[in-house]
Design an enzyme around this catalytic site. Structure first.
Site, PDB file in Angstrom:
ATOM      1  N   GLU A   1      -2.773 -33.002  -4.895  1.00  0.00           N
ATOM      2  CA  GLU A   1      -3.787 -33.609  -6.229  1.00  0.00           C
ATOM      3  C   GLU A   1      -4.913 -32.713  -6.302  1.00  0.00           C
ATOM      4  OE1 GLU A   1      -4.748 -37.603  -8.158  1.00  0.00           O
ATOM      5  OE2 GLU A   1      -5.035 -37.725  -6.212  1.00  0.00           O
TER       6      GLU A   1
ATOM      7  N   CYS B   1      -5.694 -40.061 -12.237  1.00  0.00           N
ATOM      8  CA  CYS B   1      -4.542 -40.366 -11.355  1.00  0.00           C
ATOM      9  C   CYS B   1      -3.344 -39.812 -12.258  1.00  0.00           C
ATOM     10  CB  CYS B   1      -4.411 -41.309 -10.507  1.00  0.00           C
ATOM     11  SG  CYS B   1      -5.729 -41.792  -9.347  1.00  0.00           S
TER      12      CYS B   1
ATOM     13  N   LYS C   1     -17.957 -52.760  -4.519  1.00  0.00           N
ATOM     14  CA  LYS C   1     -18.532 -51.561  -4.362  1.00  0.00           C
ATOM     15  C   LYS C   1     -18.229 -50.384  -5.338  1.00  0.00           C
ATOM     16  CE  LYS C   1     -18.061 -48.280  -1.295  1.00  0.00           C
ATOM     17  NZ  LYS C   1     -18.527 -47.076  -2.112  1.00  0.00           N
TER      18      LYS C   1
ATOM     19  N   GLU D   1      -4.408 -48.730  -5.421  1.00  0.00           N
ATOM     20  CA  GLU D   1      -3.996 -47.484  -6.708  1.00  0.00           C
ATOM     21  C   GLU D   1      -4.762 -46.233  -6.060  1.00  0.00           C
ATOM     22  OE1 GLU D   1      -4.067 -44.950  -8.916  1.00  0.00           O
ATOM     23  OE2 GLU D   1      -5.275 -46.159 -10.346  1.00  0.00           O
TER      24      GLU D   1
END
Length: 478
Positions: free
Chosen positions: A381, A285, A178, A251
């Site tokens: 983040e 990331c 997906k 991840e």
């Protein structure tokens, strides 16, 4: 005059299909803010159909020889090269990324990574056979796990899809993938390319939103769920998968520390760090977002970094003079701006700190100094073109600050002192430590983090092994 929207479709069991109930999502080009396509909003019936197709295809694909799977993956890599311009166009419309950088920085590594896993397909090794009990011989088999449910993110839609399907197919698994609801176009094109090469049901694409992804993870068919995404999403996947003890590969986020010591070549470090922090609009990331600088060179470094930011350009995809394009969507623009708008009084915006233009989701290259370890922008983040700078006094404090977040994906150390670099690389609690560089990746080396950055590895033989299971076979010699 109304422009007809492109209609993207799911790819299930070797054919393109609309969502069973006809629902769709509008897809927006982030460089213009305009809707250019519709994508299926897949529900349970679509997920069921994809899982059924993948399960039906699995026995035959599992039983192919490694050399056969290798040949298939090499054909896929060749086809991606041949249709690179189409893939680039789809990805640019997905993301608003610069055309030239997408061509140079994404297509070559994607193709290389597929070819790496094509080679890995022939290295399903176990321990050597041996007699560990008198009269008995033991062997170890490595086998594919089965159907893999995979969810890719919007920051690198093409490349993250490769990171997921290539090791899975190489190991003999079948896939239901997906893409993000904001970036389905390039994945649907990949389905067209791959579908012409693999048997039907081996590779399936289901478009939709987070509920679609949840239905995939909760489905009883997959033996493994793999996601690249936020920590919140990863926690939800792990919780859902636990109900039927699925394997999980996560991840998740990152908050990479960039530790710059006083003996560093400031000009070179600033050039490399600014590039690694602003590339892809900081939507990476591993981005070099959290710079820690020795107090003796702090002011000089900040001034040089702010100058580099002011000279870095963002803009439309066909502008060859830009480093990065827009943020991916309106919510992401709001999130990034919110971090800067909420800065504490002791922080100082050295460069940027504002939206660029009123068309699309562009944000200026931003540098913020004067920050403390417990500030929101240090701990969380941002996922945007924002580099923060902190000052440290010695190696111990640098490590305290660097390790003092919940993320543990990537980091870097900048120094000419080899012993110090080795001490730091040992003590930094991150899945990757770069020394005097930041962000290069190669197919042969593992990528993955610790703590809330998740578990499991992408790329490398380690990433390949994550898509296999180990079986012990013992036979009597009598």
């Amino acid at each position: 005059m109304t422009t007809e929207l492109r209609r993207l479709r799911n790819y299930i069991d070797g054919e393109f299909r609309d969502a069973a109930d006809g629902r769709t999502i509008e897809v927006t080009n982030p460089a213009t803010g305009e809707v250019y396509a519709t994508s299926p909003l897949s529900g349970q019936a679509d997920v069921d159909a994809a899982m059924e197709a993948a399960a039906a295809a699995f026995p035959a694909w599992r039983d192919t020889t490694p050399s056969e799977r290798q040949r298939v993956l090499l054909k896929i890599a060749d086809a991606f090269e041949e249709r690179a311009e189409e893939l680039i166009a789809a990805e640019v419309e997905n993301t608003g990324k610069p055309v030239a950088l997408t061509a140079s920085e994404e297509i070559p590594p994607m193709v290389d990574q597929i070819r790496f896993f094509a080679g890995a397909a022939r290295l399903l090794e176990g321990r050597s056979a041996g007699e560990y009990m008198e009269g008995m011989t033991s062997i170890v088999r490595r086998e594919p796990v089965g159907v893999c449910a995979q969810v890719a993110p919007w920051n690198y839609p093409m490349m993250m899809a490769v990171w997921k399907f290539a090791p899975a197919l190489a190991a003999g698994n079948t896939v239901v993938l997906k893409p993000s609801d904001t970036t389905p176009a390039s994945t649907v094109l990949m389905a067209e390319i791959i579908g012409a090469i693999v048997p039907k049901g081996v590779f399936n694409v289901v478009c939709g939103d987070r509920d679609t992804g949840r239905a995939m993870v909760e489905h009883p068919t997959p033996a493994m769920a793999s996601i690249t995404g936020s920590v919140r999403a990863g926690m939800q996947v792990a919780e859902s998968a636990a109900k039927d003890v699925k394997r999980v590969h996560l991840e998740l986020g990152g908050k990479a520390p960039v530790v710059v010591f006083e003996d560093t070549d400031i000009a070179k470090a600033v050039e490399d760090i600014s590039g690694a922090g602003f590339f892809n609009a900081g939507q990476d990331c591993t981005a070099a977002t959290r710079v820690l600088v020795h107090e003796s060179i702090h002011d000089e470094f900040v001034a040089a970094l702010a100058k580099a930011a002011s000279e870095t350009k963002t803009g439309q995809p066909d502008d060859e003079d830009v480093l990065y394009g827009p943020l991916n969507n309106a919510n992401q623009l709001k999130q990034v701006a919110g971090f800067v708008d909420r800065l504490p009084a002791h922080a100082k915006v050295e460069a940027g700190g504002h939206r660029v233009g009123d068309k699309g989701y562009f944000y200026a290259p931003t540098v913020v100094s004067g920050l403390k370890q417990d500030d929101e922008i240090i701990q969380n983040e941002v996922f945007g073109p924002v580099i923060t700078v902190q000052s440290f006094t010695d190696e111990a404090q640098a490590l305290e600050y660097a390790n003092g977040v919940e993320y543990a994906l990537a980091s870097s150390v900048w120094t000419k002192d080899h012993a110090r670099a080795m001490r730091m690389s040992k003590a930094l609690d991150f899945g990757c430590v770069w020394i005097n560089t930041h962000i290069p990746l190669v197919a042969e080396m593992p990528h993955g983090g610790f703590k809330k950055s998740g578990y499991g590895k992408d790329l490398s033989a380690y990433g390949f092994e994550d898509y296999t299971r180990i079986k012990h076979v013992m036979t009597s010699l009598g």
